[in-house]
Design an enzyme around this catalytic site. Sequence first.
Site, short mmCIF file in Angstrom:
data_model
loop_
_atom_site.label_atom_id
_atom_site.label_comp_id
_atom_site.label_asym_id
_atom_site.label_seq_id
_atom_site.Cartn_x
_atom_site.Cartn_y
_atom_site.Cartn_z
N ALA A 1 0.80 -1.23 0.00
CA ALA A 1 0.00 0.00 0.00
C ALA A 1 0.84 1.29 0.00
O ALA A 1 0.64 2.16 -0.86
CB ALA A 1 -0.97 -0.03 1.18
N ASP B 1 -3.89 -2.70 3.88
CA ASP B 1 -4.10 -1.84 2.71
C ASP B 1 -5.15 -0.77 2.95
O ASP B 1 -5.24 0.21 2.22
CB ASP B 1 -4.51 -2.69 1.51
CG ASP B 1 -3.34 -3.54 1.08
OD1 ASP B 1 -3.11 -4.60 1.71
OD2 ASP B 1 -2.62 -3.14 0.15
N LYS C 1 -3.92 -8.62 2.71
CA LYS C 1 -3.79 -9.70 1.74
C LYS C 1 -4.67 -10.89 2.10
O LYS C 1 -4.80 -11.25 3.28
CB LYS C 1 -2.31 -10.10 1.68
CG LYS C 1 -1.95 -11.18 0.71
CD LYS C 1 -2.41 -10.91 -0.70
CE LYS C 1 -2.03 -9.55 -1.23
NZ LYS C 1 -2.73 -9.20 -2.50
#
Length: 369
Positions: free
Chosen positions: A55, A244, A255
């Site tokens: 990110a 993220d 993830k």
Amino acid sequence: MRVQGHDTRAIWLEPDGKSIGIIDQTKLPHEFATRRLTNLAEAAQAIQSMQVRGAPLIGATAAYGVAIAMKHDASDQSLDQACKTLMATRPTAVNLRWAVEEMRRYLSGLPPSARAAKAYERAAAICDEDVEINRAIGDNGVVLIEAAWRKKGERGAVEILTHCNAGWLATVDWGTATAPIYRAQELGIPLHIWVDETRPRNQGASLTAWELREQGIAHTVIADNAGGHLMQHGRVDLCLVGTDRVTATGDVANKIGTYLKALAARDNNVPFYVALPSPTVDWTIADGVREIPIEERDAREVTEIAGRLPDGTVARVQLTPDGSPAANPAFDVTPARLVTGLITERGICPASRDGLLSLFPERRLAANA
Ligand code: MRU
């Protein structure tokens, strides 16, 4: 951090003062290759193809992507087009939106003749800020590792499980989840990291393992499915992952597979911490499962795998029967209730609205305005 003994960042301005250097992460761990981005399309393609990923690094690359676009054409239309092109590359990491909006805000009030120079300045500052933020995450998070070390009677090694790559390769430097690990290493705390392979793209097996090896930190790569078993047998002191996007209420997108690790951690009383820089908080949303867009990637990332052959060449092979369909959701959402705490540059807080606001009180004022 170090690559073959040399200090290296994950992104840099090339000596020509206009193109951007990156590490092509799709080539790791078998080859350390760098690449030069010279125009907007190349910057967007590097993000989309995951030559750069993680990110914060996606955000930094997007900021430089806007700068490169301004060098070619600094008109309002060009600024608009650059922002749209970059925003369309990957949907889940909110740092991309944060960086693009920041560049647009910073540049739109300037005359076009001033934009290119200012854009490079701001992109460089975003990169430097990321490094400082991650260093602070390291300082704040290392207390958890120190506490785990004391709890073990300062015997053996602190055993940390991590998922995906939230290391320096995913940021400009230091990483988020790895920053406390690197600080603990500096303090001489013995460490051992369980590295989830992180199917389907194997960011753990190919990137985190490479990073830790370069840094001289003891680690073991495990199949994604092994974490629960290790936790049941007391082999994990702490889970430490990146993210993220975090909602204003503390839900965490990361993830794919992170959620399952958090469930296993809860069942086994293993603390589950998430490290994040403040640009990863999406203050506009409250329900992560419903509101965070989850990227669906090419099914071939599931049906095929790449690896090095005995002759040294890298090849892709097919894993699944001809004709079997595959699905590839790239992220999942861990509800705040499964997260022990959030490690930020301002300190550690509970994964909740009040927790986040205790560290970022200016957001309370903004919410009430
Ligand atoms: O698809 P990727 O490799 O970009 O996903 C990266 C992650 O999920 C990381 O854990 C996250 O971006 C945090 S990076 C500090």
